[in-house]
Enzyme design. Structure first.
Site, mmCIF file in Angstrom:
data_model
loop_
_atom_site.group_PDB
_atom_site.id
_atom_site.type_symbol
_atom_site.label_atom_id
_atom_site.label_comp_id
_atom_site.label_asym_id
_atom_site.label_seq_id
_atom_site.Cartn_x
_atom_site.Cartn_y
_atom_site.Cartn_z
ATOM 1 N N ARG A 6 0.849 -1.187 0.000
ATOM 2 C CA ARG A 6 0.000 0.000 0.000
ATOM 3 C C ARG A 6 0.886 1.238 0.000
ATOM 4 O O ARG A 6 2.081 1.169 0.268
ATOM 5 C CB ARG A 6 -0.914 0.009 1.250
ATOM 6 C CG ARG A 6 -2.045 -0.970 1.182
ATOM 7 C CD ARG A 6 -2.835 -1.014 2.471
ATOM 8 N NE ARG A 6 -2.100 -1.663 3.545
ATOM 9 C CZ ARG A 6 -2.540 -1.802 4.789
ATOM 10 N NH1 ARG A 6 -3.716 -1.298 5.132
ATOM 11 N NH2 ARG A 6 -1.816 -2.432 5.696
ATOM 12 N N LYS A 29 1.432 2.069 7.245
ATOM 13 C CA LYS A 29 1.731 1.268 8.432
ATOM 14 C C LYS A 29 2.471 2.068 9.485
ATOM 15 O O LYS A 29 3.086 3.099 9.201
ATOM 16 C CB LYS A 29 2.600 0.058 8.054
ATOM 17 C CG LYS A 29 1.863 -1.017 7.292
ATOM 18 C CD LYS A 29 0.519 -1.368 7.882
ATOM 19 C CE LYS A 29 0.620 -1.987 9.270
ATOM 20 N NZ LYS A 29 -0.756 -2.195 9.852
ATOM 21 N N TYR A 47 -1.323 4.718 10.481
ATOM 22 C CA TYR A 47 -1.701 3.793 11.547
ATOM 23 C C TYR A 47 -0.533 3.669 12.512
ATOM 24 O O TYR A 47 0.627 3.590 12.088
ATOM 25 C CB TYR A 47 -2.021 2.392 10.984
ATOM 26 C CG TYR A 47 -3.317 2.340 10.218
ATOM 27 C CD1 TYR A 47 -4.528 2.560 10.859
ATOM 28 C CD2 TYR A 47 -3.333 2.078 8.856
ATOM 29 C CE1 TYR A 47 -5.729 2.528 10.154
ATOM 30 C CE2 TYR A 47 -4.520 2.041 8.140
ATOM 31 C CZ TYR A 47 -5.717 2.275 8.807
ATOM 32 O OH TYR A 47 -6.890 2.252 8.113
ATOM 33 N N HIS A 59 -1.142 1.944 16.186
ATOM 34 C CA HIS A 59 -1.376 0.773 17.058
ATOM 35 C C HIS A 59 -0.335 0.715 18.175
ATOM 36 O O HIS A 59 0.412 -0.259 18.311
ATOM 37 C CB HIS A 59 -1.321 -0.534 16.252
ATOM 38 C CG HIS A 59 -2.259 -0.578 15.083
ATOM 39 N ND1 HIS A 59 -3.625 -0.573 15.227
ATOM 40 C CD2 HIS A 59 -2.032 -0.598 13.751
ATOM 41 C CE1 HIS A 59 -4.194 -0.615 14.031
ATOM 42 N NE2 HIS A 59 -3.258 -0.615 13.119
ATOM 43 N N GLU A 111 -6.172 5.134 13.436
ATOM 44 C CA GLU A 111 -7.144 4.218 14.054
ATOM 45 C C GLU A 111 -7.870 4.807 15.254
ATOM 46 O O GLU A 111 -8.826 4.187 15.738
ATOM 47 C CB GLU A 111 -6.473 2.881 14.432
ATOM 48 C CG GLU A 111 -5.537 2.911 15.636
ATOM 49 C CD GLU A 111 -4.103 3.312 15.285
ATOM 50 O OE1 GLU A 111 -3.847 3.744 14.151
ATOM 51 O OE2 GLU A 111 -3.237 3.195 16.176
ATOM 52 N N ASP A 146 -3.444 -6.635 15.416
ATOM 53 C CA ASP A 146 -2.692 -5.369 15.424
ATOM 54 C C ASP A 146 -2.859 -4.631 16.749
ATOM 55 O O ASP A 146 -2.095 -3.717 17.040
ATOM 56 C CB ASP A 146 -3.051 -4.482 14.220
ATOM 57 C CG ASP A 146 -4.521 -4.174 14.126
ATOM 58 O OD1 ASP A 146 -5.293 -4.689 14.944
ATOM 59 O OD2 ASP A 146 -4.892 -3.405 13.223
#
Ligand SMILES: NC(=O)C1=CN([C@@H]2O[C@H](COP(=O)(O)OP(=O)(O)OC[C@H]3O[C@@H](n4cnc5c(N)ncnc54)[C@H](O)[C@@H]3O)[C@@H](O)[C@H]2O)C=CC1
Ligand SMILES: CC(=O)C(=O)O
Ligand SMILES: [Mg+2]
Length: 374
Positions: free
Chosen positions: A15, A75, A94, A96, A118, A270
């Site tokens: 991505r 990511k 993101y 996490h 997120e 995740d």
């Protein structure tokens, strides 16, 4: 503002933070974009496409990080990327953080402004920047689980939909949010016998109203989880407590009562995973077996269908990227409390309560941290 888009470096992650169409919108709004060479090549977005959209191309990630006011990624930054961030630089991606102490420490040390996709919220209590990838991951969970159920993959050798005269597979989905409902819909569409558990009675009512029993609903509690996974062929883990480490809902002891060759797909990996025996895997080596149960725990599932996912992600992130670029990060976060909920780390302070609690940092209220930093 100058926005930088580096090439993703996580295992089999194809991505990219912005599509060429997204770049075109940002440039039309008066900003500049620099994209690392070949950042989108694997999914058919060439450097030429980005140049035509108005971006410039940089040869290395170092050049992108050095030039940009804001980095837009997909990511969570890998350690080498965290070390390229500088104080006051904005990172929008993101993160996490709750299950990832090393990344959290590196982001705190970087003194950058780290905004997590997120944890951005919307007026209806949803997570609009997690949702597109959750839609993808939920749908993929059933595809991946069905493959893992094949004998050659270590599975029970069961076809999800069965055939005339042979019963379909039993699929249990724990968590009925975006991932869970998308997984349940796919499994039901393939003819499986689907049960979905959530701890929100309101959510179970909504699902029951729409699916009229074609997806069975059950309150999520230890007894119902234990009972329903006993004869399941596939269990999808799809719970979320926003920003926090996932609760462990299936213990190792419970695996002993399951059917040999059943498959666990832990989409919640995740956030640390909701099965005790889960550990993150990669697209290259997605499954492993514990006590005869196949585990699929890929932490970046949407990367497997990277072209669809990139387009879906840019559709969702672009309005927020434009807001951050147009107003500047501090004003944008002060003006929009939902975008402010995305702020996890700000100039060395942890500004997301669940992350601070789970990892033992002092929690600093976002508005206070923004005002101190700007
Ligand atoms: N592995 C991957 O590649 C990806 C993972 N995800 C992850 O999937 C997880 C789920 O995401 P979404 O569906 O978007 O979240 P969501 O917020 O839409 O849904 C979560 C659901 O879990 C329920 N829940 C919370 N505690 C529960 C419990 N003890 N038992 C049953 N249900 C419980 C909530 O009531 C809610 O309905 C997140 O951890 C997310 O980060 C999302 C996309 C890709
Ligand atoms: C949500 C997430 O972590 C992903 O799409 O990889
Ligand atoms: Mg992930």
């Amino acid at each position: 503002m100058l926005i930088g888009v580096p090439k993703e470096i996580k295992n089999h992650e194809y991505r990219v933070g912005l599509t060429p169409s997204g770049v075109r919108e940002i440039v039309a709004a008066g900003h500049k974009v620099v994209v690392q060479t070949q950042a989108g090549l694997a999914i058919g977005f060439t450097d030429e496409n980005y140049l035509q959209a108005g971006a410039s191309i940089a040869a290395t990630a170092e050049a992108v990080f050095a030039a940009a006011d804001m980095i837009i990624k997909v990511k969570e930054p890998q350690p080498v990327e965290c070390r390229m961030l500088r104080p006051g630089q904005v990172l929008f991606t993101y993160l996490h953080l709750a299950p990832d102490p090393e990344q959290t420490r590196l982001l705190v040390e970087s003194e950058a402004i780290a905004i997590a996709y997120e944890t951005v919220t919307d007026e209806r209590g949803g997570l609009p920047l997690l949702a597109p990838m959750s839609e993808v991951a939920g749908r993929m969970a059933v595809q991946a689980g069905a493959h893992a159920l094949e004998k050659a993959q270590g599975g029970r050798g069961v076809l999800l939909g069965g055939v005339p005269g042979v019963a379909p597979a039993k699929v249990v989905v724990i968590g009925g949010g975006v991932v869970g409902l998308n997984a349940a819909r796919m499994a039901q569409g393939l003819g499986a016998d689907v049960t979905l558990l959530d701890k929100s009675l309101g959510r179970l009512k909504e699902i029951d109203n729409v699916y009229q029993g074609r997806i069975k609903t059950l309150m999520s509690n230890a007894a119902n989880i234990e009972e329903s996974i006993r004869d399941a062929d596939m269990v999808v883990g799809a719970v979320l407590i926003p920003g926090a480490a996932a609760p462990k809902l299936v213990s190792r002891a419970m695996l002993k009562n399951m059917k040999t060759g059943a498959v666990l797909v832990d989409v919640a990996i995740d956030q640390g995973g909701c099965f005790e025996t889960s550990r993150a895997t990669t697209h290259q080596d997605p499954t492993y077996i514990v006590d005869g149960i196949v585990h699929y725990c890929v932490a970046n599932m949407p990367g497997g269908v990277a072209r669809t996912s990139t387009m879906a992600l840019t559709n969702a992130t672009l309005p927020y990227a434009l807001e951050l670029a147009g107003k500047g990060w501090a004003e944008a976060l002060i003006a929009n409390p939902h975008l402010r909920n995305g702020l996890n780390v700000c100039r060395g302070k942890v500004t997301y309560a669940a992350v601070a609690r789970d990892l033992g940092y002092e929690y600093v209220e976002p508005l206070a941290a923004i005002k101190a930093a700007s």
